[in-house]
Enzyme design. Structure first.
Site, PDB file in Angstrom:
ATOM      1  N   LYS A  66      -6.758  10.978 -11.994  1.00 18.67           N
ATOM      2  CA  LYS A  66      -5.407  10.881 -12.570  1.00 18.67           C
ATOM      3  C   LYS A  66      -5.401  10.311 -13.988  1.00 18.67           C
ATOM      4  O   LYS A  66      -4.564  10.687 -14.806  1.00 18.67           O
ATOM      5  CB  LYS A  66      -4.507  10.042 -11.660  1.00 18.67           C
ATOM      6  N   ASP A 102       4.276  10.568  -8.668  1.00 11.45           N
ATOM      7  CA  ASP A 102       3.971   9.670  -7.544  1.00 11.45           C
ATOM      8  C   ASP A 102       5.089   8.661  -7.305  1.00 11.45           C
ATOM      9  O   ASP A 102       5.508   8.433  -6.167  1.00 11.45           O
ATOM     10  CB  ASP A 102       2.673   8.892  -7.818  1.00 11.45           C
TER      11      ASP A 102
HETATM   12  P1  NAP Z   1      -7.920   4.179  -6.693  1.00  8.37           P
HETATM   13  O1  NAP Z   1      -7.444   4.426  -8.077  1.00  8.37           O
HETATM   14  O2  NAP Z   1      -9.348   4.436  -6.359  1.00  8.37           O
HETATM   15  O3  NAP Z   1      -7.523   2.630  -6.354  1.00  8.37           O
HETATM   16  C1  NAP Z   1      -7.999   2.027  -5.241  1.00  8.37           C
HETATM   17  C2  NAP Z   1      -7.483   0.581  -5.064  1.00  8.37           C
HETATM   18  O4  NAP Z   1      -8.090   0.098  -3.864  1.00  8.37           O
HETATM   19  C3  NAP Z   1      -7.879  -0.371  -6.183  1.00  8.37           C
HETATM   20  O5  NAP Z   1      -6.814  -1.257  -6.407  1.00  8.37           O
HETATM   21  C4  NAP Z   1      -9.093  -1.090  -5.577  1.00  8.37           C
HETATM   22  O6  NAP Z   1      -9.284  -2.407  -6.051  1.00  8.37           O
HETATM   23  C5  NAP Z   1      -8.719  -1.151  -4.114  1.00  8.37           C
HETATM   24  N1  NAP Z   1      -9.883  -1.295  -3.243  1.00  8.37           N
HETATM   25  C6  NAP Z   1     -10.837  -0.372  -2.970  1.00  8.37           C
HETATM   26  N2  NAP Z   1     -11.745  -0.878  -2.089  1.00  8.37           N
HETATM   27  C7  NAP Z   1     -11.347  -2.148  -1.801  1.00  8.37           C
HETATM   28  C8  NAP Z   1     -11.854  -3.180  -0.945  1.00  8.37           C
HETATM   29  N3  NAP Z   1     -12.962  -3.022  -0.218  1.00  8.37           N
HETATM   30  N4  NAP Z   1     -11.188  -4.368  -0.905  1.00  8.37           N
HETATM   31  C9  NAP Z   1     -10.059  -4.546  -1.641  1.00  8.37           C
HETATM   32  N5  NAP Z   1      -9.524  -3.590  -2.465  1.00  8.37           N
HETATM   33  C10 NAP Z   1     -10.162  -2.408  -2.538  1.00  8.37           C
HETATM   34  O7  NAP Z   1      -7.101   5.015  -5.659  1.00  8.37           O
HETATM   35  P2  NAP Z   1      -5.566   5.501  -5.773  1.00  8.37           P
HETATM   36  O8  NAP Z   1      -5.478   6.752  -6.583  1.00  8.37           O
HETATM   37  O9  NAP Z   1      -4.721   4.369  -6.198  1.00  8.37           O
HETATM   38  O10 NAP Z   1      -5.266   5.902  -4.270  1.00  8.37           O
HETATM   39  C11 NAP Z   1      -5.275   4.923  -3.241  1.00  8.37           C
HETATM   40  C12 NAP Z   1      -4.896   5.592  -1.923  1.00  8.37           C
HETATM   41  O11 NAP Z   1      -3.546   6.050  -1.982  1.00  8.37           O
HETATM   42  C13 NAP Z   1      -5.764   6.833  -1.600  1.00  8.37           C
HETATM   43  O12 NAP Z   1      -6.055   6.836  -0.219  1.00  8.37           O
HETATM   44  C14 NAP Z   1      -4.855   7.999  -1.953  1.00  8.37           C
HETATM   45  O13 NAP Z   1      -5.154   9.155  -1.187  1.00  8.37           O
HETATM   46  C15 NAP Z   1      -3.490   7.430  -1.596  1.00  8.37           C
HETATM   47  N6  NAP Z   1      -2.400   8.092  -2.360  1.00  8.37           N
HETATM   48  C16 NAP Z   1      -1.395   8.668  -1.667  1.00  8.37           C
HETATM   49  C17 NAP Z   1      -0.348   9.290  -2.338  1.00  8.37           C
HETATM   50  C18 NAP Z   1       0.765   9.927  -1.560  1.00  8.37           C
HETATM   51  O14 NAP Z   1       1.467  10.785  -2.122  1.00  8.37           O
HETATM   52  N7  NAP Z   1       0.973   9.532  -0.325  1.00  8.37           N
HETATM   53  C19 NAP Z   1      -0.315   9.316  -3.748  1.00  8.37           C
HETATM   54  C20 NAP Z   1      -1.353   8.692  -4.423  1.00  8.37           C
HETATM   55  C21 NAP Z   1      -2.397   8.087  -3.721  1.00  8.37           C
HETATM   56  P3  NAP Z   1     -10.201  -2.741  -7.352  1.00  8.37           P
HETATM   57  O15 NAP Z   1      -9.317  -2.527  -8.561  1.00  8.37           O
HETATM   58  O16 NAP Z   1     -10.605  -4.156  -7.154  1.00  8.37           O
HETATM   59  O17 NAP Z   1     -11.377  -1.786  -7.328  1.00  8.37           O
END
Ligand code: NAP
Length: 266
Positions: A66, A102
């Site tokens: 993104k 989003d």
């Molecule tokens: P991302 O950019 O990879 O962000 C992931 C987040 O998770 C970061 O804040 C990261 O923290 C945290 N994280 C990862 N592993 C962790 C752990 N072991 N302990 C604590 N924090 C951890 O992903 P994203 O794009 O935001 O997406 C996140 C989720 O939302 C995904 O599953 C995605 O499919 C879902 N999503 C859904 C929609 C929908 O329309 N429903 C839309 C967007 C996203 P750090 O910064 O410390 O690494």
């Protein structure tokens, strides 16, 4: 001629976007196709540009691209500029236009489908990833009483709190500081389903817990929230469908009815 659209991510096989967009196209009588495109981790821009050369008219963009989609877009909507991330691209003949649907998708799912207004609530956002960037502006625009953002890497939450300070009452807290925070709307933007590193006291009476992830079974966070005092806990399928409808509106100029698509997928 059938217009081509796609969702680009890595991995991408699990994406429900093709089913959702095909249902919207059937419902509104649009002549379009929609496919999954897996871009190499170092090859997002090349994949998106090749798709445009081959006739692609628009794309959804998902994890982990993104921020790269935002950088690739030569023109952007105000909400994409505010988010610094793009989940929707539209081809404008010579360049990609970047949008971010989003946040509006989450707010529509809350207000229209779940009948929960974030206005006046204490909101807690756990995580500061690509999705977190997109939801803060639209959540703050609804007029919450407070919004706390907390992330494993504390500096990211602090940076987002600084970026959105002018939009409303936002503050960053470390996970360790969350013991004193309880919220009646908690949204989780969290990539690792196996780690749930938050205190069990984060849910105020009557709280709604919202996991941005979606799954057939209750997600680990939905399960955990129900055990620890959330009055309601839901996953992000509604947000996924609502953000898809906003993308469809941008591409085709018509807003599909999301309720039958939610019923189809659930
Ligand atoms: P991302 O950019 O990879 O962000 C992931 C987040 O998770 C970061 O804040 C990261 O923290 C945290 N994280 C990862 N592993 C962790 C752990 N072991 N302990 C604590 N924090 C951890 O992903 P994203 O794009 O935001 O997406 C996140 C989720 O939302 C995904 O599953 C995605 O499919 C879902 N999503 C859904 C929609 C929908 O329309 N429903 C839309 C967007 C996203 P750090 O910064 O410390 O690494």
């Amino acid at each position: 001629m059938t217009d081509r659209y796609a969702v680009i991510g890595n991995p991408i096989a699990h994406s429900k976007s093709p089913e959702i967009q095909a249902a919207f196209a059937r419902q509104t009588g649009q002549d379009m196709s929609y496919e999954r495109l897996q871009a190499p981790l170092a090859g997002f821009a090349a994949t998106a540009m090749r798709f445009a050369r081959e006739g692609g008219r628009g794309a959804n963009v998902t994890v982990p691209f993104k921020l790269e989609a935002f950088a690739l877009a030569q023109a952007r909507s105000a909400r994409a500029e505010r988010a610094g991330a793009s989940n929707t691209l539209a081809w404008r003949g010579t360049h990609w236009f970047g949008d971010n649907t989003d946040g509006v998708g989450l707010v529509r799912d809350l207000t229209v489908n779940l009948d929960v207004s974030p206005a006046g609530r204490d909101i807690l956002v756990l995580g500061a990833g690509g999705a977190g960037h997109g939801i803060l502006g639209p959540l703050l625009a609804t007029g919450p009483r407070s919004l706390v953002i907390s992330n494993r890497t504390a500096a990211r939450a602090e940076e987002l709190a600084r970026l959105f300070a002018a939009d409303g009452p936002i503050a960053a807290r470390t996970f360790a500081e969350l013991g004193a925070t309880s919220a009646n709307l908690t949204a989780v933007d969290h990539a690792d389903a196996t780690a749930l590193p938050w205190p069990e006291t984060v849910f105020a009476p009557g709280a709604l817990a919202y996991d941005l992830k979606y799954a057939v079974e209750p997600t680990p966070f939905v399960h955990w929230a129900r055990l620890h005092g959330a009055a309601r806990a839901v996953d992000g399928l509604g947000m996924l469908i609502e953000q898809a409808a906003e993308s469809f509106l941008l591409w085709r100029g018509v807003r599909p009815d999301t309720a039958p698509v939610f019923a189809l997928l659930r």
